[in-house]
Design a protein around this motif. Structure first.
Motif, PDB file in Angstrom:
ATOM      1  N   ASN A  58      10.089   0.727  -6.684  1.00 30.44           N
ATOM      2  CA  ASN A  58       9.842   0.174  -5.346  1.00 30.44           C
ATOM      3  C   ASN A  58      10.916   0.607  -4.357  1.00 30.44           C
ATOM      4  O   ASN A  58      10.626   0.991  -3.219  1.00 30.44           O
ATOM      5  CB  ASN A  58       9.770  -1.355  -5.408  1.00 30.44           C
ATOM      6  CG  ASN A  58       8.418  -1.866  -5.852  1.00 30.44           C
ATOM      7  OD1 ASN A  58       7.403  -1.269  -5.546  1.00 30.44           O
ATOM      8  ND2 ASN A  58       8.397  -2.963  -6.594  1.00 30.44           N
ATOM      9  N   VAL A  76       5.235  -0.387   4.192  1.00 30.43           N
ATOM     10  CA  VAL A  76       5.877  -0.883   2.974  1.00 30.43           C
ATOM     11  C   VAL A  76       4.981  -0.586   1.770  1.00 30.43           C
ATOM     12  O   VAL A  76       3.755  -0.511   1.891  1.00 30.43           O
ATOM     13  CB  VAL A  76       6.159  -2.408   3.062  1.00 30.43           C
ATOM     14  CG1 VAL A  76       4.858  -3.201   3.105  1.00 30.43           C
ATOM     15  CG2 VAL A  76       7.052  -2.879   1.926  1.00 30.43           C
ATOM     16  N   ILE A  77       5.610  -0.388   0.619  1.00 26.48           N
ATOM     17  CA  ILE A  77       4.905  -0.178  -0.647  1.00 26.48           C
ATOM     18  C   ILE A  77       5.424  -1.192  -1.655  1.00 26.48           C
ATOM     19  O   ILE A  77       6.645  -1.393  -1.777  1.00 26.48           O
ATOM     20  CB  ILE A  77       5.132   1.251  -1.189  1.00 26.48           C
ATOM     21  CG1 ILE A  77       4.536   2.284  -0.222  1.00 26.48           C
ATOM     22  CG2 ILE A  77       4.513   1.415  -2.585  1.00 26.48           C
ATOM     23  CD1 ILE A  77       4.920   3.710  -0.560  1.00 26.48           C
ATOM     24  N   GLN A  78       4.519  -1.831  -2.369  1.00 26.42           N
ATOM     25  CA  GLN A  78       4.923  -2.815  -3.375  1.00 26.42           C
ATOM     26  C   GLN A  78       4.169  -2.556  -4.673  1.00 26.42           C
ATOM     27  O   GLN A  78       2.946  -2.648  -4.726  1.00 26.42           O
ATOM     28  CB  GLN A  78       4.623  -4.243  -2.884  1.00 26.42           C
ATOM     29  CG  GLN A  78       5.020  -5.342  -3.858  1.00 26.42           C
ATOM     30  CD  GLN A  78       6.533  -5.428  -4.042  1.00 26.42           C
ATOM     31  OE1 GLN A  78       7.272  -5.410  -3.066  1.00 26.42           O
ATOM     32  NE2 GLN A  78       6.980  -5.510  -5.282  1.00 26.42           N
ATOM     33  N   LEU A  79       4.917  -2.202  -5.727  1.00 28.75           N
ATOM     34  CA  LEU A  79       4.329  -2.015  -7.046  1.00 28.75           C
ATOM     35  C   LEU A  79       4.474  -3.295  -7.851  1.00 28.75           C
ATOM     36  O   LEU A  79       5.489  -3.991  -7.769  1.00 28.75           O
ATOM     37  CB  LEU A  79       5.034  -0.888  -7.813  1.00 28.75           C
ATOM     38  CG  LEU A  79       4.908   0.545  -7.289  1.00 28.75           C
ATOM     39  CD1 LEU A  79       5.739   1.468  -8.167  1.00 28.75           C
ATOM     40  CD2 LEU A  79       3.464   0.987  -7.252  1.00 28.75           C
ATOM     41  N   SER A  80       3.466  -3.598  -8.641  1.00 27.63           N
ATOM     42  CA  SER A  80       3.574  -4.711  -9.587  1.00 27.63           C
ATOM     43  C   SER A  80       2.773  -4.340 -10.831  1.00 27.63           C
ATOM     44  O   SER A  80       1.820  -3.562 -10.767  1.00 27.63           O
ATOM     45  CB  SER A  80       3.062  -6.020  -8.982  1.00 27.63           C
ATOM     46  OG  SER A  80       1.726  -5.886  -8.565  1.00 27.63           O
ATOM     47  N   GLN A 113       8.812   4.945   3.686  1.00 25.20           N
ATOM     48  CA  GLN A 113       8.691   4.058   4.843  1.00 25.20           C
ATOM     49  C   GLN A 113       8.801   4.874   6.127  1.00 25.20           C
ATOM     50  O   GLN A 113       9.740   5.645   6.317  1.00 25.20           O
ATOM     51  CB  GLN A 113       9.783   2.987   4.828  1.00 25.20           C
ATOM     52  CG  GLN A 113       9.360   1.726   4.094  1.00 25.20           C
ATOM     53  CD  GLN A 113      10.390   0.613   4.241  1.00 25.20           C
ATOM     54  OE1 GLN A 113      11.519   0.826   4.676  1.00 25.20           O
ATOM     55  NE2 GLN A 113      10.005  -0.595   3.860  1.00 25.20           N
ATOM     56  N   ASN A 116      10.027   3.222  -1.259  1.00 23.64           N
ATOM     57  CA  ASN A 116      10.205   2.745   0.115  1.00 23.64           C
ATOM     58  C   ASN A 116      11.302   3.507   0.849  1.00 23.64           C
ATOM     59  O   ASN A 116      11.194   3.745   2.060  1.00 23.64           O
ATOM     60  CB  ASN A 116      10.487   1.245   0.127  1.00 23.64           C
ATOM     61  CG  ASN A 116       9.231   0.416  -0.074  1.00 23.64           C
ATOM     62  OD1 ASN A 116       8.423   0.289   0.831  1.00 23.64           O
ATOM     63  ND2 ASN A 116       9.054  -0.123  -1.267  1.00 23.64           N
ATOM     64  N   ALA A 124      -0.543  -0.894  -6.863  1.00 24.45           N
ATOM     65  CA  ALA A 124       0.255  -0.515  -5.696  1.00 24.45           C
ATOM     66  C   ALA A 124      -0.391  -1.105  -4.453  1.00 24.45           C
ATOM     67  O   ALA A 124      -1.580  -0.885  -4.201  1.00 24.45           O
ATOM     68  CB  ALA A 124       0.341   1.000  -5.568  1.00 24.45           C
ATOM     69  N   ILE A 126      10.245  -1.198 -12.457  1.00 27.31           N
ATOM     70  CA  ILE A 126       9.352  -1.328 -11.294  1.00 27.31           C
ATOM     71  C   ILE A 126      10.158  -1.558 -10.017  1.00 27.31           C
ATOM     72  O   ILE A 126       9.844  -1.002  -8.960  1.00 27.31           O
ATOM     73  CB  ILE A 126       8.344  -2.473 -11.528  1.00 27.31           C
ATOM     74  CG1 ILE A 126       7.381  -2.078 -12.658  1.00 27.31           C
ATOM     75  CG2 ILE A 126       7.550  -2.775 -10.244  1.00 27.31           C
ATOM     76  CD1 ILE A 126       6.449  -3.180 -13.102  1.00 27.31           C
ATOM     77  N   LEU A 127      11.221  -2.368 -10.119  1.00 36.05           N
ATOM     78  CA  LEU A 127      12.086  -2.596  -8.956  1.00 36.05           C
ATOM     79  C   LEU A 127      12.699  -1.285  -8.475  1.00 36.05           C
ATOM     80  O   LEU A 127      12.735  -1.008  -7.268  1.00 36.05           O
ATOM     81  CB  LEU A 127      13.183  -3.606  -9.302  1.00 36.05           C
ATOM     82  CG  LEU A 127      14.225  -3.869  -8.213  1.00 36.05           C
ATOM     83  CD1 LEU A 127      13.558  -4.429  -6.949  1.00 36.05           C
ATOM     84  CD2 LEU A 127      15.312  -4.812  -8.722  1.00 36.05           C
TER      85      LEU A 127
END
Length: 273
Positions: A100, A58-62, A108, A104, A71, A96-97
């Motif tokens: 993401n 999984v990858i999550q950017l904020s 993924q 992914n 990241a 950003i959403l």
């Protein structure tokens, strides 16, 4: 003597509970293994983390601030890599959403070998006007995945080498300690021995030792395996007169204990900040 020792089918005693405390991080466990081995054997020790080509889970950017993203990339083995990424323009939460979701959907389950030009071009096409920003984000993520694939090695007991007179020559000891601190050469050596191992434990005496300037020493290695097939190597370096029986027995015990920990899935995760 060593060949006969290797053929012995002695019963492997269970490692004392005080030897390896249960920990929930792979890094801490392997550091503990190296430290315990160095203490118990009075030799220098090294342990590699389990190695295989990891895929993205999984990858999550904020957003940290305008122009900076964080990241968080989770790969196989629950290894977590945090990567700061500089971007040319500020992004809102909706942007950003979308990134993401895009990242992914493409990455993924992918390893570095799966990432090709065609995939990158398709991602940029879907990013539209944000193609340049995607390049910056993508580069940071690839760097993080590459770092996750690098072979980690943990060492302990380097000063134990000084306890043995035959290794006590200043210039010789200095060269030996330098080699021991050269993680890249140690990693290469342990990868080679792991690829050669069939019986699980190998003994290299004197000139058989696969690293120059370590040929006044002996090296004993063992392989441990993860349930998903990845494997790592444990190595012990000492004088040619080392206590082979104790070293081999200790490694047998330890690999059995590690196998049990990994099979039972006792919360050994890899976190890399």
């Amino acid at each position: 003597y060593v060949d006969r020792l290797m053929e012995e089918k002695e019963e492997v005693e269970e490692v004392k509970s005080s030897l390896l405390e249960r920990v929930d991080r792979m890094e801490l466990l392997l550091k503990q293994v190296a430290k315990v081995l160095a203490s118990n054997t009075n030799y220098a020790t090294m342990v590699t983390a389990p190695h295989y080509n990891k895929t993205v889970k999984v990858i999550q950017l904020s957003q940290v601030d305008i122009g900076s993203l964080l990241a968080v990339i989770v790969v196989d083995g629950n290894i977590i890599k945090n990567q700061m990424i500089a971007v040319d323009i500020g992004l809102d939460n909706e942007d950003i959403l979308k990134f993401n979701i895009l990242l992914n959907s493409f990455l993924q389950g992918a390893s570095l070998e799966d990432i090709n030009l065609e995939m990158i071009q398709e991602m940029k096409k879907q990013a539209g006007d944000y193609g340049i920003i995607l390049d910056q984000i993508f580069q940071g993520i690839v760097e993080a995945i590459h770092e996750a694939n690098e072979l980690e090695i943990y060492t302990s007991g380097a000063t134990n080498i000084l306890k043995y007179p035959e290794l006590g020559d200043i210039s010789r000891t200095s060269e030996l300690l330098e080699k021991f601190e050269d993680k890249s050469e140690l990693s290469h050596m342990l990868e080679e021995t792991a690829n050669q191992e069939e019986s699980g434990i190998q003994v290299y005496i004197g000139e058989e030792t696969p690293v120059q300037n370590m040929q006044d020493c002996s090296l004993v290695t063992a392989t441990y395996k993860m349930p998903e097939g990845a494997k790592g190597t444990i190595g012990i370096i000492g004088p040619k007169r080392m206590d082979y029986k104790k070293v081999v027995s200790t490694l047998k015990n330890l690999t059995v204990e590690l196998d049990e920990i990994f099979k039972k899935g006792k919360g050994v995760n890899n976190h890399d900040q």
